[in-house]
Write a protein that holds these residues in place. Structure first.
Motif, PDB file in Angstrom:
ATOM      1  N   GLU A  89       0.833  -1.205   0.000  1.00  0.00           N
ATOM      2  CA  GLU A  89       0.000   0.000   0.000  1.00  0.00           C
ATOM      3  C   GLU A  89       0.867   1.254   0.000  1.00  0.00           C
ATOM      4  O   GLU A  89       0.587   2.225  -0.705  1.00  0.00           O
ATOM      5  CB  GLU A  89      -0.951  -0.014   1.207  1.00  0.00           C
ATOM      6  N   THR A  91       3.832   1.453  -1.233  1.00  0.00           N
ATOM      7  CA  THR A  91       4.406   1.529  -2.584  1.00  0.00           C
ATOM      8  C   THR A  91       3.377   2.076  -3.563  1.00  0.00           C
ATOM      9  O   THR A  91       3.706   2.912  -4.411  1.00  0.00           O
ATOM     10  CB  THR A  91       4.887   0.127  -3.033  1.00  0.00           C
ATOM     11  N   ARG A  92       2.124   1.625  -3.439  1.00  0.00           N
ATOM     12  CA  ARG A  92       1.059   2.131  -4.324  1.00  0.00           C
ATOM     13  C   ARG A  92       0.892   3.641  -4.140  1.00  0.00           C
ATOM     14  O   ARG A  92       0.747   4.377  -5.112  1.00  0.00           O
ATOM     15  CB  ARG A  92      -0.258   1.418  -4.023  1.00  0.00           C
ATOM     16  N   GLN A  93       0.906   4.080  -2.882  1.00  0.00           N
ATOM     17  CA  GLN A  93       0.759   5.506  -2.621  1.00  0.00           C
ATOM     18  C   GLN A  93       1.940   6.282  -3.193  1.00  0.00           C
ATOM     19  O   GLN A  93       1.764   7.358  -3.773  1.00  0.00           O
ATOM     20  CB  GLN A  93       0.615   5.760  -1.120  1.00  0.00           C
ATOM     21  N   ALA A  96       1.554   6.442  -6.903  1.00  0.00           N
ATOM     22  CA  ALA A  96       0.521   7.429  -7.248  1.00  0.00           C
ATOM     23  C   ALA A  96       1.072   8.849  -7.106  1.00  0.00           C
ATOM     24  O   ALA A  96       0.846   9.706  -7.972  1.00  0.00           O
ATOM     25  CB  ALA A  96      -0.706   7.239  -6.355  1.00  0.00           C
TER      26      ALA A  96
END
Length: 163
Positions: A89, A91-93, A96
């Protein structure tokens, strides 16, 4: 009682009571031997069952220990997956945010390129104007130079005529 009666009584006693009792006793002994053999066989079976029961109990204890070990491993795996999910999560943030930053920088770069292009076009226009003015000035100078040369020739002719 006579000897004969006594012998017959003893014979009757032996044939009617003692012999049947002895035979019954022998049969009972044989039955007891068979029962003892059966009991010994049963004791061996029971001993085998005890061994199997002990083995099963040990196997059950090993299974319980393995299940406890598996439960601990599952808990550790679940914890590791939870940490992995949290990092995923994060890493996803981060991806983004980086995508947003890249898009903003791309827009800024496009704007700067457009501004530079407009400034370049403006500079080119000024250069084109200066070239045009320079050509007009050059033509004007050539015309003036031609007039000066023409005047100088006239002056030379006039001086030649006057001399």
């Amino acid at each position: 009682m006579t000897n004969e009666q006594l012998a017959q009584l003893i014979a009757t006693l032996i044939s009617d009571f003692i012999r049947p009792n002895a035979q019954q006793h022998l049969e009972s002994m044989a039955r007891l031997d068979r029962i003892e053999q059966l009991l010994e066989g049963q004791a061996e079976v029971i001993a085998g069952i005890d061994v199997k029961l002990d083995s099963s109990t040990a196997l059950l204890q090993e299974t319980i220990q393995q299940q406890q070990s598996n439960a601990q491993q599952i808990a550790q795996n679940a914890e590791a997956i939870t940490r992995y999910d949290a990092r995923l999560e994060e890493t996803r943030q981060l991806v983004a945010k980086n995508s947003s930053d890249m898009a903003r920088r791309s827009q800024d770069t496009d704007r700067q390129i457009a501004e530079l292009s407009a400034a370049g076009d403006e500079q080119q226009t000024k250069i084109d104007q200066m070239i045009g003015e320079n050509q007009a000035f050059r033509e004007s100078q050539q015309t003036q130079l031609a007039a000066i040369i023409g005047n100088a020739r006239r002056i030379d002719r006039l001086e030649q005529q006057a001399s």
